[in-house]
Structures are given as C-alpha cells and as structure tokens.
Design a protein around this motif. Structure first.
Motif, PDB file in Angstrom:
ATOM      1  N   UNK A 650       1.739   3.822  -4.019  1.00  0.00           N
ATOM      2  CA  UNK A 650       1.469   2.885  -2.930  1.00  0.00           C
ATOM      3  C   UNK A 650      -0.024   2.600  -2.813  1.00  0.00           C
ATOM      4  N   UNK A 651      -0.832   3.651  -2.945  1.00  0.00           N
ATOM      5  CA  UNK A 651      -2.280   3.481  -2.843  1.00  0.00           C
ATOM      6  C   UNK A 651      -2.847   2.652  -3.998  1.00  0.00           C
ATOM      7  N   UNK A 652      -2.108   2.559  -5.075  1.00  0.00           N
ATOM      8  CA  UNK A 652      -2.529   1.738  -6.219  1.00  0.00           C
ATOM      9  C   UNK A 652      -1.932   0.324  -6.154  1.00  0.00           C
ATOM     10  N   UNK A 653      -1.153   0.062  -5.104  1.00  0.00           N
ATOM     11  CA  UNK A 653      -0.527  -1.242  -4.981  1.00  0.00           C
ATOM     12  C   UNK A 653       0.706  -1.398  -5.841  1.00  0.00           C
ATOM     13  N   UNK A 654       1.269  -0.299  -6.285  1.00  0.00           N
ATOM     14  CA  UNK A 654       2.456  -0.356  -7.129  1.00  0.00           C
ATOM     15  C   UNK A 654       3.683  -0.266  -6.193  1.00  0.00           C
ATOM     16  N   UNK A 655       3.903  -1.353  -5.428  1.00  0.00           N
ATOM     17  CA  UNK A 655       4.846  -1.325  -4.322  1.00  0.00           C
ATOM     18  C   UNK A 655       6.277  -1.033  -4.750  1.00  0.00           C
ATOM     19  N   UNK A 656       6.732  -1.669  -5.790  1.00  0.00           N
ATOM     20  CA  UNK A 656       8.125  -1.508  -6.193  1.00  0.00           C
ATOM     21  C   UNK A 656       8.430  -0.088  -6.628  1.00  0.00           C
ATOM     22  N   UNK A 657       7.505   0.492  -7.402  1.00  0.00           N
ATOM     23  CA  UNK A 657       7.705   1.876  -7.843  1.00  0.00           C
ATOM     24  C   UNK A 657       7.712   2.833  -6.657  1.00  0.00           C
ATOM     25  N   UNK A 658       6.778   2.588  -5.729  1.00  0.00           N
ATOM     26  CA  UNK A 658       6.705   3.438  -4.533  1.00  0.00           C
ATOM     27  C   UNK A 658       7.977   3.308  -3.705  1.00  0.00           C
ATOM     28  N   UNK A 659       8.408   2.052  -3.479  1.00  0.00           N
ATOM     29  CA  UNK A 659       9.591   1.813  -2.659  1.00  0.00           C
ATOM     30  C   UNK A 659      10.825   2.482  -3.235  1.00  0.00           C
ATOM     31  N   UNK A 660      11.012   2.378  -4.557  1.00  0.00           N
ATOM     32  CA  UNK A 660      12.181   2.964  -5.186  1.00  0.00           C
ATOM     33  C   UNK A 660      12.228   4.477  -4.966  1.00  0.00           C
TER      34      UNK A 660
END
Length: 818
Positions: A650-660
């Motif tokens: 999330x802190x890297x802006x990798x929203x989809x990976x974080x959300x999953x």
C-alpha cells in the motif's frame, strides 16, 4: 386421733390446722365467671396511622386483593427496614376505616412469648369465656373463636415473624398440648392472615404457596424523595434529595433515620450536609446509620438504626448456619453488583492461577474424597438462606449475585465488631487473585466480569501472607486496563504491583521485572517517553545480568525498547536494537522460531517507516512464507505477516496487491477469531485505508464506520484505537468535502485525547493536525494556520525537529502561510 378444728370467718381467706396425724382433703370452688357481653368488631392496632406514609405503587391493592380470597394468607417479605410493617399498619388502618364490621388483630411475632401475649390480647379483646381460668389454653380458645364463622370477618397481622422456631418449635408443649403455634392459625373462610417477615422460607411455610408471597424491595426514587420531603418539608433542593435517597439505597428506614438525624441538628444540618458527610468515608457512613431516633410505629424491641436492624439478622443466620454467614461476609468485600458464583465457589476456580509458593494460603485445592459434592450442596443451602432473608438477590440466570450497598456496609461493620474484618478481607483478595487472569484477549470476557470487583480490592491493604498474590492480581488487572486504553487506572495498578513486588521479592525478581516492563509500556502510551525508556533500559540491563543476554525475557526487553525508539521516530536506534535481537534469536532459537520471525517483522516495520520498501518487503515475504509452512496459512501470526506485507504494498501504491491480501486476511480473521477480535478490526481498518488511497470513499467509509462502532462496543468510546477509528472516518469525510461531519469527529477526538493523554501527547497533536485540515477545507484559513503552527511547535518540543510528523506539520504550516 387428734382433733382438728377449722374456723372460717367472714374476713378469713384461709384455714387453720391443728396437729394432724391423718390426711386432709380441701376443695376450692371459684365463683363462676360473670357472663360478659361480647363486643362488636374492634380494630386492635397498637400503632397510630403514619401521616408520612407514602403509597408505593399497587402494593396495598395487591394485599387487599389477596385478602379478599377465602382463608387468605399473605406474606409480605423483604429486607429489614424496607417498610413491611409500615405497609401492614397502613393496610390495617384502611380496613378499620373502610370495613367497620371487620375485626383487626395485631400480633408481635418475634418470639413465642410475644405470640402468646398476642393471643392473650385477642382473647381479652373478644372477651372469650374461660380465658381467665388457671389452666386455660389461650391459643386453643382463640383458634376456636377465629374458626367460628358466626363471629364475623377478621384479619390478623403477624408482624416480624422472622424465626421459624417461634411457630414450629415445641418449647412449652405442656401449655399447648404439644402443638406448635403454627397449628393455631386457622384456615377459616371468614379470616385472613397477613405475615410480615424477612424470612422467605418461613413465609412459604406459613402462607402455604409462593403465589401468596409479596416481595418488596427498595422504594422507587420518586417515592423515596416524597418520603424525605414529608419528613423534612420543605425540601430546599430536590436534586440533592434525589442524590441522598440514592446514596441510602432507597431503603425507607435509612431515609427516615437520615431525616430524623437532620431534624435533630437543624439548622446546622441539611440534606446537602448529611450527604457530604455520608460520602466522606465508610467510618462516617457507619456512624450516621447507627443513629437511632426512635419510631412510634415500630415494635418496641426493634431498632430504628438500619445497621443494627440488619445485624440482628446476621446474628440469627450465624446461629443457624455459620457457613451462610461466612458467605455473606465474603461477599461484602466485592463490588455489590455482578458477583460471579464461580468466584465464591473455590471448586470452580481454575488451578494454576496462583504461584505455587502462595497456593497453600487459598485453601482452594479440590479433594477426591467426594467432599466437593457436599461442599457444593452446602453452598446452595447457604445461598438459599441468604436469599430467603433478602440479603442477596440473583440475576436472571441465577449465577451472579447482588447486595444492597448498605447491607455490605452493615456486614463489614458487624465483622469489625466481631474481630473478623481482616479475615474476610484477605479471603476476598485470595479469591480474586485466584480468579483474575492475565490481560490477553482470550481472557477479556473474564476480566471484564471481574473488573469492578478488582477496583474495589484495589483499596484493600494486604497482609504479609497475601501481599504477593495481591501484587499478582494488580499486575494482571493493570495489564487488562492497559489493553482497554484505561491508562491512568493501569498506571495506578501497575505502580502498586511494582512497589509491592520490589519490597516482597526484590528488584531483580522475574515477577518484579515483568511489572516494571509493562508499567513502562503504559508510560509510553501516555506519551511519557523518557520515563518509559529509562525503565525499559533498566529491565533489559537487569535481565541481561541476571538471566543472560540470550534469555527470552531479555530478548523481549530488547524488543520493547526498540518499539519505544520506533514510536519516537528514532529509526536508527530501533533498527540497531532489532537487528541485534534478530541475530540472537536466529542463533539461539533458530530461524523458524516464532520469536525470530516476530523480530524479523519488527525490523521490516522499521524499514517500512524509513521508506526502505524493498528491504521491508524482502523480510516480510520471508516471514510470511515461513509462518505459512510452520504454523499454517490461517494461524494469526501468518495472517498478521500477510497484513504487514500488504501495508508495504500500500505504501508503494500497489493498491490491487494490497487489497487482495488485506481482503484475504480480513475474511480469515472473521472466520477464525470473530468480527470483534482486535486483529479482525485491524485488518478491516487496513483494507479501508487501501480503499481510501484509491479514492473509493463509500467502501472506505462503510468499513471505517463498522470498525469504529465495534471498537466503541468492545473497548469503549475513549480507547485510543476507537479514537483512531474516528479520526480515520473523519479523514474519509474530509476527502469527500464533508467538512462539518469531519470537523465534528476531529474535535471529539482531539478533546478526548487531551483529557486522556494530555495536550502534548503525539496522538493529541496528530488530531490537532487533522482538525486544522478540516478548518482549512471550510475556508477558515486563519484558524487552520494558527492550529497547524501550534501543532508544529508542540511536535518539535515533544518529538524533535527531525521526526516525520514534525517535518510534515512544519511544511504544511509554511505552505499555508505563503
């Protein structure tokens, strides 16, 4: 044979006998009784009507309805001083006024002698023939008259019938042909019997059925205030009056007693002054409640001091069943409400909760000889007796007890007079120490049920034998209080535990160091960084010296100290200590030990806070994969490690990976731990944060509101995590331009943090920062800038100029002022 002469003159009342060598037979013939004209129905009520009587709901109507039934028996049951006799007096006078063709008889039923005297009075009142004969069986004569329906309608009040022996014990069988008094109470269609008693068991035996029992408790508050007003008319302040009657547990005798005390000392006394004295101390309360001003409408043998009234019951119970009196004594040292059955029954307390060296003090070991079944049966008999005397009540489930506050006070006063106060006080400490567990989440339900009692025990002074378990109790209680965000109370408990253990066990004992360590954590959460750090260093160094650098407790101290550095933004110091701890754990415990993996996760968190994403991610993946293999994919440690990795994404802006990952964690936590577990709520908050970062406001808002409401319910509205949830929700409102809704939450969060943690606590300052943004959004530019500048200055002072929070606030203030 000698001659006998006897001379009877008109004035002679006897006879003279000369020398006699035989037998003399003399017969006495009393003159026949003169026939008396039977009187009409009379109300023989020994007490005048009370002008201050307060009608309490429909109680009198209930008595009247039941007395209308043929051969009615009604038992008015309640605690001493609760107003049973006053109800009976008022009812008797109403019958006398409204039904002049009804006889009303009053019998003081406290002793067999008083009952005998009561029956004699009835015989005299109705002018029973034969009552004056030397061998007259008065109870039998009265029984016969009452049973004769031609004599008309009658009501008999048996007042203060508290002792079963009075009605069922044969102590003067020669006078009643071996029959107990209970058999002389007729079941006549034209008569009703009203019994006032403290003893529910006797009430049932005399009335014959449960439906005939009317249990009365304390007055309703409005009725209690009315009673006080009638006694003291006029009342200067009804709010003070309401506070006073509540303090007196709404007990009529206590209220009347207080009114008499105030009247006797007027104008130097008043309800306000009495209440202030009453709240001053237990000793003062006892003194006030021992005041006896007398009451014409009470049996002359009854005390008008509420404490003395109840202590008579205590003495009676102890004479009948010592174990019941002991149970009442123990219960008087708990909080008055919600006393769990399992705390009072030693057989239900889990083993292993008291240190081995202290266990012989509790006497709680189970036996294997069957005696436990007898003990449990005895406990039920004890409870029944105390309930029968209205000294305790149970909740709807029957497994929790409650006492009146004044009954507890009276019991403790009675124990002091008996020289047993300390015995039961220490026993209460022992029971609580054996019952109150550590503060882990799994124990929260138990801790919650006992916490009010713990706060009471906090005020007790242990003796030499109980000081160690008392300290353990406060340690566990402080741990739980900390978990609930009640930092001030946690600090108070843990300080006492720490001091007691230092004195009893020494400053380097393992238990002492554990109390110091958690005490330091509480200070940290209160923003007292330096004190917390100093204590944690002390614990770490002592454990190094006493236990060795590689002992698990020493490593825990290192981790705690690193966490303190981390919270202050001292990333390098935190990193250095965490790396050292990780190295030792890897070498001593192995790379796959849970403690080693936790150390790796902590170090990764420090990397993440420094923006070192790749290093953080590398460690977090390693931790996650190892936990999966060693503990399984659904273990809480595994799920937590997945959540940590998602935060890095999330802190890297990798929203989809974080959300999953976060959705996976949240659903698994819900399934495995439940929707209210702290880890579940944290996972929900993390997923909401990911939604927020993507601008998915509605989804974020829905989760944040759910987290906030659940934390309110589980931890309370003022817990720091609850407030953090409120701040997160406010942030979502702010990003949608819902400025007023955001401001309302921001203000509430900031003011609560100020009150709970202080104006300079980092959480308070963060809430100031948030509020400034809400004001800025409402075009309150000057207010927003001033608040942000105040926040930045405070952060510089508290956290230092290099802390990320400080730099961010300074940059924002500079931008707004340009």
């Amino acid at each position: 044979m000698a001659q006998m002469s006897a001379s009877f003159g008109s004035e002679n009342q006897g006879f003279q006998v000369g020398h006699n060598h035989g037998s003399i037979n003399a017969e006495f013939h009393l003159p026949p009784e003169r026939r008396e004209t039977p009187p009409g129905p009379i109300a023989a009520i020994p007490f005048s009507r009370d002008p201050d009587f307060v009608n309490r709901g429909d109680l009198l109507d209930q008595i009247d309805r039941r007395c209308c039934e043929p051969a009615a028996r009604v038992a008015i049951v309640g605690l001493g001083g609760i107003g049973k006799s006053q109800l009976a007096i008022e009812f008797a006078h109403r019958i006398a006024a409204g039904q002049p063709d009804t006889w009303v008889f009053w019998v003081h039923a406290g002793t067999q002698a008083s009952v005998q005297e009561g029956f004699r009075t009835i015989a005299d009142t109705v002018k029973l023939p034969g009552r004056n004969q030397p061998k007259a069986d008065i109870p039998q004569l009265v029984y016969g008259w009452l049973s004769n329906e031609r004599n008309g309608r009658w009501i008999m009040i048996l007042d203060s019938a508290d002792n079963c022996d009075v009605f069922y014990c044969l102590t003067r069988s020669d006078a009643r042909n071996g029959r107990p008094f209970a058999t002389f109470l007729p079941q006549s269609r034209n008569g009703s019997i009203i019994i006032t008693t403290r003893n529910k068991d006797l009430a049932f035996r005399l009335s014959g059925r449960r439906q005939s029992i009317i249990e009365i408790g304390p007055m309703a508050q409005t009725d209690a205030v009315t009673l006080l007003e009638k006694k003291l008319e006029p009342l200067p302040d009804r709010d003070i009056a309401a506070d006073l009657v509540r303090a007196l547990d709404l007990v009529p005798l206590a209220i009347s007693q207080a009114a008499a005390y105030i009247q006797a000392r007027a104008p130097r006394s008043s309800p306000k002054k009495y209440l202030a004295e009453f709240r001053e101390s237990e000793r003062k309360r006892s003194k006030l409640l021992e005041h006896d001003a007398g009451d014409l409408r009470r049996d002359g043998g009854a005390s008008n001091a509420i404490l003395t009234t109840w202590q008579i019951s205590f003495d009676h119970i102890r004479s009948l069943r010592r174990s019941a009196a002991d149970l009442l004594s123990l219960m008087s040292f708990f909080d008055r409400q919600g006393i769990p059955e399992w705390v009072l029954k030693p057989s239900l307390i889990a083993k292993g909760t008291i240190p081995e060296r202290c266990r012989d003090e509790t006497g709680d070991e189970d036996s294997d000889d069957g005696s436990q079944d007898n003990a449990d049966g005895g406990f039920e008999d004890d409870v029944k007796m105390l309930r029968d005397y209205s000294l305790i009540v149970t909740d709807a489930g029957g497994d929790q007890f409650e006492m009146h506050r004044l009954v507890q006070l009276s019991t403790r006063r009675w124990l002091r007079a008996c020289g047993q106060l300390e015995t039961f006080k220490q026993q209460c400490i022992e029971r609580m120490a054996a019952s109150f567990p550590t503060g882990e989440y799994e124990n929260w339900a138990t801790c919650r049920s006992l916490f009010a009692h713990l706060q009471v025990v906090l005020g007790y002074r242990p003796n030499e034998k109980t000081v160690e378990i008392w300290a353990m109790l406060l340690h566990n209680g402080g741990w739980y209080a900390w978990s609930q965000g009640r930092y001030e109370l946690a600090q108070q408990m843990l300080r006492k535990a720490k001091k007691a253990r230092e004195k009893k066990l020494g400053k380097e004992d393992i238990a002492t160091l554990a109390s110091i360590s958690i005490f330091a954590v509480v200070l940290l959460d209160r923003g007292r960084w330096k004190e917390a750090e100093s204590l944690q260093v002390q614990v770490m160094e002592t454990r190094k010296r006493v236990l060795g650098e590689e002992h698990p407790d020493t490593l825990t101290s290192m981790a705690n100290l690193a966490s303190m550095y981390w919270n202050q933004g001292r990333w390098k110091e935190a990193e250095e200590l965490q790396a050292k701890e990780l190295d030792i754990c890897s070498r001593v415990l192995g790379e796959e030990h849970p403690d080693t993996l936790t150390s790796m996760a902590n170090l990764a968190s420090t990397y993440r806070n420094q923006g070192r994403w790749k290093e953080a991610e590398s460690l977090e993946v390693q931790v996650m994969e190892t936990f999966k293999r060693v503990l399984g994919e659904e273990h809480p440690n595994t799920l937590t490690s997945i959540g940590n990795l998602a935060s890095t994404y999330r802190n890297q802006g990798r929203w989809k990976e974080a959300e999953k990952l976060e959705a996976q964690v949240m659903e698994t936590f819900k399934k495995e731990l439940g929707e209210e577990h702290p880890l579940t709520l944290t996972s929900m908050a993390n997923l909401a944060s990911t939604y927020w970062n993507q601008g998915r406001w509605k989804e974020a808002e829905s989760l944040e509101a759910q987290v906030m409401e659940t934390r309110k319910k589980v931890r309370g509205e003022e817990h720091p995590l609850t407030l953090t949830s409120m701040a997160n929700l406010a942030s979502t409102y702010r990003d949608q331009g819902r400025w007023e809704e955001a401001e309302k939450l921001d203000v509430q969060v900031m003011e609560t943090f100020k009150t709970k943690l202080g104006a300079d606590h980092p959480d308070t300052l963060a809430s100031m920062n948030n509020l400034a943004f809400s004001w800025k959004g409402q075009d309150r530019h000057t207010d927003a800038l001033n608040l942000m500048e105040d926040c930045a200055q405070a952060l510089q002072r508290v956290l230092g100029a290099d802390h990320p929070y400080t730099r961010s606030s300074l940059a924002t203030a500079a931008k707004w002022s340009s």
